[in-house]
Scaffold this motif. Structure first.
Motif, PDB file in Angstrom:
ATOM      1  N   ASN A  75      19.627  61.700  57.291  1.00 17.60           N
ATOM      2  CA  ASN A  75      20.988  61.265  56.958  1.00 17.60           C
ATOM      3  C   ASN A  75      21.183  61.334  55.447  1.00 17.60           C
ATOM      4  O   ASN A  75      20.753  60.455  54.711  1.00 17.60           O
ATOM      5  CB  ASN A  75      21.216  59.834  57.462  1.00 17.60           C
ATOM      6  CG  ASN A  75      22.598  59.314  57.110  1.00 17.60           C
ATOM      7  OD1 ASN A  75      23.449  60.046  56.604  1.00 17.60           O
ATOM      8  ND2 ASN A  75      22.835  58.040  57.369  1.00 17.60           N
ATOM      9  N   GLY A  76      21.838  62.398  54.993  1.00 13.98           N
ATOM     10  CA  GLY A  76      22.036  62.583  53.565  1.00 13.98           C
ATOM     11  C   GLY A  76      22.846  61.477  52.914  1.00 13.98           C
ATOM     12  O   GLY A  76      22.640  61.156  51.737  1.00 13.98           O
ATOM     13  N   ASN A  88      27.081  58.220  44.397  1.00 13.08           N
ATOM     14  CA  ASN A  88      28.453  58.536  44.797  1.00 13.08           C
ATOM     15  C   ASN A  88      28.792  59.985  44.470  1.00 13.08           C
ATOM     16  O   ASN A  88      29.413  60.687  45.269  1.00 13.08           O
ATOM     17  CB  ASN A  88      29.442  57.598  44.099  1.00 13.08           C
ATOM     18  CG  ASN A  88      29.348  56.172  44.609  1.00 13.08           C
ATOM     19  OD1 ASN A  88      28.918  55.936  45.743  1.00 13.08           O
ATOM     20  ND2 ASN A  88      29.730  55.215  43.790  1.00 13.08           N
ATOM     21  N   HIS A  89      28.388  60.428  43.295  1.00 10.90           N
ATOM     22  CA  HIS A  89      28.639  61.809  42.890  1.00 10.90           C
ATOM     23  C   HIS A  89      27.883  62.773  43.791  1.00 10.90           C
ATOM     24  O   HIS A  89      28.418  63.819  44.208  1.00 10.90           O
ATOM     25  CB  HIS A  89      28.221  61.996  41.420  1.00 10.90           C
ATOM     26  CG  HIS A  89      28.490  63.377  40.913  1.00 10.90           C
ATOM     27  ND1 HIS A  89      27.599  64.059  40.108  1.00 10.90           N
ATOM     28  CD2 HIS A  89      29.526  64.233  41.107  1.00 10.90           C
ATOM     29  CE1 HIS A  89      28.087  65.251  39.826  1.00 10.90           C
ATOM     30  NE2 HIS A  89      29.252  65.379  40.415  1.00 10.90           N
ATOM     31  N   MET A  90      26.636  62.421  44.110  1.00  6.63           N
ATOM     32  CA  MET A  90      25.803  63.273  44.954  1.00  6.63           C
ATOM     33  C   MET A  90      26.429  63.457  46.335  1.00  6.63           C
ATOM     34  O   MET A  90      26.371  64.539  46.913  1.00  6.63           O
ATOM     35  CB  MET A  90      24.411  62.652  45.089  1.00  6.63           C
ATOM     36  CG  MET A  90      23.453  63.438  45.970  1.00  6.63           C
ATOM     37  SD  MET A  90      21.846  62.624  46.087  1.00  6.63           S
ATOM     38  CE  MET A  90      22.308  61.089  46.910  1.00  6.63           C
ATOM     39  N   LEU A  96      26.420  67.535  46.639  1.00 11.49           N
ATOM     40  CA  LEU A  96      25.760  67.849  47.913  1.00 11.49           C
ATOM     41  C   LEU A  96      26.657  67.679  49.138  1.00 11.49           C
ATOM     42  O   LEU A  96      26.251  67.992  50.256  1.00 11.49           O
ATOM     43  CB  LEU A  96      24.491  67.004  48.060  1.00 11.49           C
ATOM     44  CG  LEU A  96      23.384  67.403  47.080  1.00 11.49           C
ATOM     45  CD1 LEU A  96      22.253  66.383  47.095  1.00 11.49           C
ATOM     46  CD2 LEU A  96      22.841  68.776  47.401  1.00 11.49           C
ATOM     47  N   ASN A  97      27.849  67.125  48.942  1.00 10.98           N
ATOM     48  CA  ASN A  97      28.866  67.108  49.997  1.00 10.98           C
ATOM     49  C   ASN A  97      28.462  66.311  51.242  1.00 10.98           C
ATOM     50  O   ASN A  97      28.858  66.643  52.358  1.00 10.98           O
ATOM     51  CB  ASN A  97      29.212  68.551  50.398  1.00 10.98           C
ATOM     52  CG  ASN A  97      30.596  68.679  51.003  1.00 10.98           C
ATOM     53  OD1 ASN A  97      31.464  67.851  50.776  1.00 10.98           O
ATOM     54  ND2 ASN A  97      30.799  69.722  51.783  1.00 10.98           N
ATOM     55  N   PHE A  98      27.669  65.255  51.048  1.00  9.81           N
ATOM     56  CA  PHE A  98      27.219  64.461  52.192  1.00  9.81           C
ATOM     57  C   PHE A  98      28.344  63.662  52.839  1.00  9.81           C
ATOM     58  O   PHE A  98      28.245  63.279  54.003  1.00  9.81           O
ATOM     59  CB  PHE A  98      26.096  63.507  51.775  1.00  9.81           C
ATOM     60  CG  PHE A  98      24.799  64.206  51.468  1.00  9.81           C
ATOM     61  CD1 PHE A  98      24.376  65.293  52.212  1.00  9.81           C
ATOM     62  CD2 PHE A  98      23.988  63.773  50.426  1.00  9.81           C
ATOM     63  CE1 PHE A  98      23.190  65.949  51.931  1.00  9.81           C
ATOM     64  CE2 PHE A  98      22.793  64.414  50.142  1.00  9.81           C
ATOM     65  CZ  PHE A  98      22.391  65.495  50.890  1.00  9.81           C
ATOM     66  N   ASP A  99      29.424  63.389  52.094  1.00  8.45           N
ATOM     67  CA  ASP A  99      30.558  62.683  52.701  1.00  8.45           C
ATOM     68  C   ASP A  99      31.154  63.498  53.839  1.00  8.45           C
ATOM     69  O   ASP A  99      31.619  62.955  54.838  1.00  8.45           O
ATOM     70  CB  ASP A  99      31.633  62.393  51.650  1.00  8.45           C
ATOM     71  CG  ASP A  99      31.230  61.283  50.684  1.00  8.45           C
ATOM     72  OD1 ASP A  99      30.354  60.477  51.056  1.00  8.45           O
ATOM     73  OD2 ASP A  99      31.779  61.241  49.565  1.00  8.45           O
ATOM     74  N   LYS A 100      31.105  64.829  53.711  1.00  9.79           N
ATOM     75  CA  LYS A 100      31.674  65.707  54.738  1.00  9.79           C
ATOM     76  C   LYS A 100      30.613  66.168  55.721  1.00  9.79           C
ATOM     77  O   LYS A 100      30.851  66.228  56.937  1.00  9.79           O
ATOM     78  CB  LYS A 100      32.338  66.911  54.080  1.00  9.79           C
ATOM     79  CG  LYS A 100      33.014  67.848  55.070  1.00  9.79           C
ATOM     80  CD  LYS A 100      33.705  69.005  54.357  1.00  9.79           C
ATOM     81  CE  LYS A 100      34.375  69.943  55.354  1.00  9.79           C
ATOM     82  NZ  LYS A 100      35.027  71.081  54.665  1.00  9.79           N
TER      83      LYS A 100
END
Length: 198
Positions: A75-76, A88-90, A96-100
């Motif tokens: 889980n990124g 937060n930036h990561m 790294l686009n882990f939110d998406k």
């Protein structure tokens, strides 16, 4: 003749057991204190070590043929670097686009026994929605169920897996304004986890 048969019987039982062995399914134990993924970025400006214990997935392993396969997901979104603003930036699409796409997925395509507990593993790694081939050397140790394994939260026999490999972020369409000075384009990944047969 009877003595020879008596001596041969234990060996025949062992061989019969091995011949009848079949792949067993193991599920990664959902315990973040037992599992660990680290990603290290090293540059002349900054060294970053990111960590998470949120690993899931299933493996198949045949003790007779020493063959196996598996699919493991990290889980990124749960990865921490020690600085909340950087985390937060990561997770954002600026890095790294882990939110998406939070799942970092590794699925084997070939597993070859080398010697002892060592295996050469080939597979597909999916990061940021991009899938590319990855190879690594893995250590796979099988431990029969015991009071110790049950105390750790594993109900059945346990596979302990450790592996490491490198990932080049640009190959996964990951961009960052700080690459290559503050953040390395190449991350050194290490992963260890345990999986139980029950």
């Amino acid at each position: 003749m009877m003595k020879s048969l008596t001596r041969a019987l234990p060996m025949l039982v062992v061989l019969g057991t091995l011949a009848g062995a079949a792949p067993v399914t193991y599920t990664v134990v959902a315990n973040p204190t037992l599992n660990l993924m680290t990603a290290e970025s090293s540059t002349v400006v900054e060294n970053i070590v990111a960590r998470t214990g949120e690993v899931s997935g299933t493996l198949s392993f045949d003790t007779a043929t020493r063959a196996g396969s598996g699919k493991v997901t990290v889980n990124g979104s749960s990865i921490k670097t020690g600085i909340a603003q950087r985390d937060n930036h990561m997770r954002s699409d600026a890095w790294l686009n882990f939110d998406k796409t939070p799942g970092i997925v590794f699925e084997t395509t070939a597993v070859k026994h080398v010697e002892g507990d060592q295996y050469d593993v080939s597979g597909k790694l999916t990061l940021n929605g991009v899938t590319r081939p990855v190879t690594s050397r893995a250590t796979v140790k099988l431990t029969p169920a015991s009071d110790a394994t049950r105390a750790a939260g594993a109900k059945g026999d346990v596979l302990a897996v450790t592996t490491a490999f490198k990932v080049k972020l640009s190959e996964y369409d990951v961009t960052n304004a700080r690459i290559p000075n503050q953040v390395s384009d190449t991350l050194a990944i290490s992963l260890k986890f345990i999986a139980s047969s029950k």
